[in-house]
Design a protein around this motif. Sequence first.
Motif, PDB file in Angstrom:
ATOM      1  N   ALA A  80       0.159  -2.076  -7.991  1.00 49.36           N
ATOM      2  CA  ALA A  80       1.284  -1.290  -8.372  1.00 49.36           C
ATOM      3  C   ALA A  80       2.757  -1.815  -8.031  1.00 49.36           C
ATOM      4  O   ALA A  80       3.710  -1.656  -8.408  1.00 49.36           O
ATOM      5  CB  ALA A  80       1.196  -0.196  -7.561  1.00 49.36           C
ATOM      6  N   ASP A  81       2.934  -2.528  -6.620  1.00 47.29           N
ATOM      7  CA  ASP A  81       3.954  -2.953  -6.268  1.00 47.29           C
ATOM      8  C   ASP A  81       4.714  -4.193  -7.273  1.00 47.29           C
ATOM      9  O   ASP A  81       5.767  -4.368  -7.393  1.00 47.29           O
ATOM     10  CB  ASP A  81       3.970  -3.644  -4.849  1.00 47.29           C
ATOM     11  N   CYS A  82       3.431  -4.885  -7.556  1.00 45.65           N
ATOM     12  CA  CYS A  82       4.008  -6.003  -8.726  1.00 45.65           C
ATOM     13  C   CYS A  82       4.481  -5.474  -9.975  1.00 45.65           C
ATOM     14  O   CYS A  82       5.673  -5.839 -10.536  1.00 45.65           O
ATOM     15  CB  CYS A  82       2.742  -6.962  -8.948  1.00 45.65           C
ATOM     16  N   ARG A  83       3.859  -4.218 -10.419  1.00 48.97           N
ATOM     17  CA  ARG A  83       4.165  -3.528 -11.823  1.00 48.97           C
ATOM     18  C   ARG A  83       5.708  -3.163 -11.546  1.00 48.97           C
ATOM     19  O   ARG A  83       6.633  -2.991 -12.427  1.00 48.97           O
ATOM     20  CB  ARG A  83       3.262  -2.423 -12.123  1.00 48.97           C
ATOM     21  N   MET A  84       5.819  -2.570 -10.347  1.00 47.56           N
ATOM     22  CA  MET A  84       7.527  -1.796 -10.215  1.00 47.56           C
ATOM     23  C   MET A  84       8.512  -3.147 -10.000  1.00 47.56           C
ATOM     24  O   MET A  84       9.544  -2.689  -9.824  1.00 47.56           O
ATOM     25  CB  MET A  84       7.413  -0.998  -8.890  1.00 47.56           C
ATOM     26  N   GLY A  85       8.156  -4.386  -9.839  1.00 45.06           N
ATOM     27  CA  GLY A  85       9.111  -5.549  -9.684  1.00 45.06           C
ATOM     28  C   GLY A  85       9.524  -5.539  -8.198  1.00 45.06           C
ATOM     29  O   GLY A  85      10.568  -6.355  -7.959  1.00 45.06           O
ATOM     30  N   LYS A  86       8.551  -5.027  -7.183  1.00 48.67           N
ATOM     31  CA  LYS A  86       9.097  -5.126  -5.806  1.00 48.67           C
ATOM     32  C   LYS A  86       9.109  -6.501  -5.286  1.00 48.67           C
ATOM     33  O   LYS A  86       9.885  -6.750  -4.399  1.00 48.67           O
ATOM     34  CB  LYS A  86       8.216  -4.217  -4.803  1.00 48.67           C
ATOM     35  N   PHE A  87       8.261  -7.204  -5.945  1.00 45.98           N
ATOM     36  CA  PHE A  87       8.020  -8.528  -5.440  1.00 45.98           C
ATOM     37  C   PHE A  87       7.638  -9.642  -6.822  1.00 45.98           C
ATOM     38  O   PHE A  87       7.377  -9.187  -7.714  1.00 45.98           O
ATOM     39  CB  PHE A  87       6.762  -8.712  -4.684  1.00 45.98           C
ATOM     40  N   ASP A  88       8.131 -10.857  -6.369  1.00 40.37           N
ATOM     41  CA  ASP A  88       7.899 -11.916  -7.573  1.00 40.37           C
ATOM     42  C   ASP A  88       6.132 -12.202  -7.452  1.00 40.37           C
ATOM     43  O   ASP A  88       5.677 -12.895  -6.446  1.00 40.37           O
ATOM     44  CB  ASP A  88       8.614 -12.938  -7.252  1.00 40.37           C
ATOM     45  N   CYS A  89       5.339 -11.609  -8.426  1.00 36.41           N
ATOM     46  CA  CYS A  89       4.008 -11.659  -8.431  1.00 36.41           C
ATOM     47  C   CYS A  89       3.751 -12.876  -9.568  1.00 36.41           C
ATOM     48  O   CYS A  89       2.479 -12.878  -9.785  1.00 36.41           O
ATOM     49  CB  CYS A  89       3.270 -10.641  -8.772  1.00 36.41           C
ATOM     50  N   THR A  90       4.555 -13.762  -9.977  1.00 33.83           N
ATOM     51  CA  THR A  90       4.024 -14.629 -11.254  1.00 33.83           C
ATOM     52  C   THR A  90       2.998 -15.578 -10.751  1.00 33.83           C
ATOM     53  O   THR A  90       2.290 -16.289 -11.560  1.00 33.83           O
ATOM     54  CB  THR A  90       5.290 -15.372 -11.505  1.00 33.83           C
ATOM     55  N   GLY A  91       3.043 -15.937  -9.225  1.00 33.23           N
ATOM     56  CA  GLY A  91       1.882 -16.941  -9.093  1.00 33.23           C
ATOM     57  C   GLY A  91       0.581 -16.277  -8.585  1.00 33.23           C
ATOM     58  O   GLY A  91      -0.405 -16.736  -8.475  1.00 33.23           O
ATOM     59  N   GLY A  92       0.394 -14.994  -9.138  1.00 31.34           N
ATOM     60  CA  GLY A  92      -0.618 -14.427  -8.992  1.00 31.34           C
ATOM     61  C   GLY A  92      -0.958 -13.830  -7.549  1.00 31.34           C
ATOM     62  O   GLY A  92      -0.159 -13.907  -6.515  1.00 31.34           O
ATOM     63  N   LEU A  93      -2.035 -12.799  -7.404  1.00 32.46           N
ATOM     64  CA  LEU A  93      -2.657 -12.170  -6.021  1.00 32.46           C
ATOM     65  C   LEU A  93      -3.452 -12.884  -5.426  1.00 32.46           C
ATOM     66  O   LEU A  93      -4.417 -13.437  -6.014  1.00 32.46           O
ATOM     67  CB  LEU A  93      -2.675 -10.705  -6.445  1.00 32.46           C
ATOM     68  N   ARG A  94      -3.526 -12.761  -4.047  1.00 34.85           N
ATOM     69  CA  ARG A  94      -4.456 -13.274  -3.083  1.00 34.85           C
ATOM     70  C   ARG A  94      -4.976 -12.150  -2.332  1.00 34.85           C
ATOM     71  O   ARG A  94      -4.202 -11.324  -1.732  1.00 34.85           O
ATOM     72  CB  ARG A  94      -4.025 -14.437  -2.324  1.00 34.85           C
TER      73      ARG A  94
END
Length: 217
Positions: free
Chosen positions: A34-48
């Motif tokens: 959800a935080d990634c979809r809202m653009g709160k963080f740069d998630c281009t590297g994927g989630l861990r």
Amino acid sequence: TDGTIAAEYPTYSLIDGGYTEVTSAAFNLGKMQADCRMGKFDCTGGLRLMISCHMKGTSLPVLFRHPGIEPGQPSLLAGYVGAAFPGNLAPMPTIFDAQFSELENWTVYVPAAENGGNASRYWTGYLTTVSNSWYNVVGGERVQVALFEANQIEVATDATPKPDTNLIIELVGKMVQQAFGDTTKSQVEEYAATNELQEKNLRQAFMQPDLADFLSG
């Protein structure tokens, strides 16, 4: 743990405790997405996602698909995990689109001979998420995952105070200890030796290429 006040990257934590443990993993994944979809963080590297559990084959399997049980479907299987009294109906915290039995190439980091007859092990790799509205998890996303099973079977998972002088409190305390396998020993007596063993071997494990790659992102 490194003494800094603020982290450069967001950290999501989960707590231990059977069903609480695995549902926290599911909720954390949903919150990260959800935080990634809202653009709160740069998630281009994927989630861990790193998940640690106590006993082999007890907590982690419900995070994976079970034939005949849909993600989020209320199930006795989900409620059984970590419950002293089986029979709790709870929604399945399924977040991975695979079966737990499909995971191969686990790595042992504490030999069984040093761990009460059950080896501590971990697994790293990529898993695809499955949609689960209970936990706000969106399916179809590849996540880098590290799974740990300490398998410290001889160590109590809970600790309760020694019996009180109050008769009722003493009786309740004994019932809880019998039901959950609690210990009344001090932190040092019950956990020090095994915790030191885990720390020593995990330090070595995190220097291995697979876990070093996981941490480096």
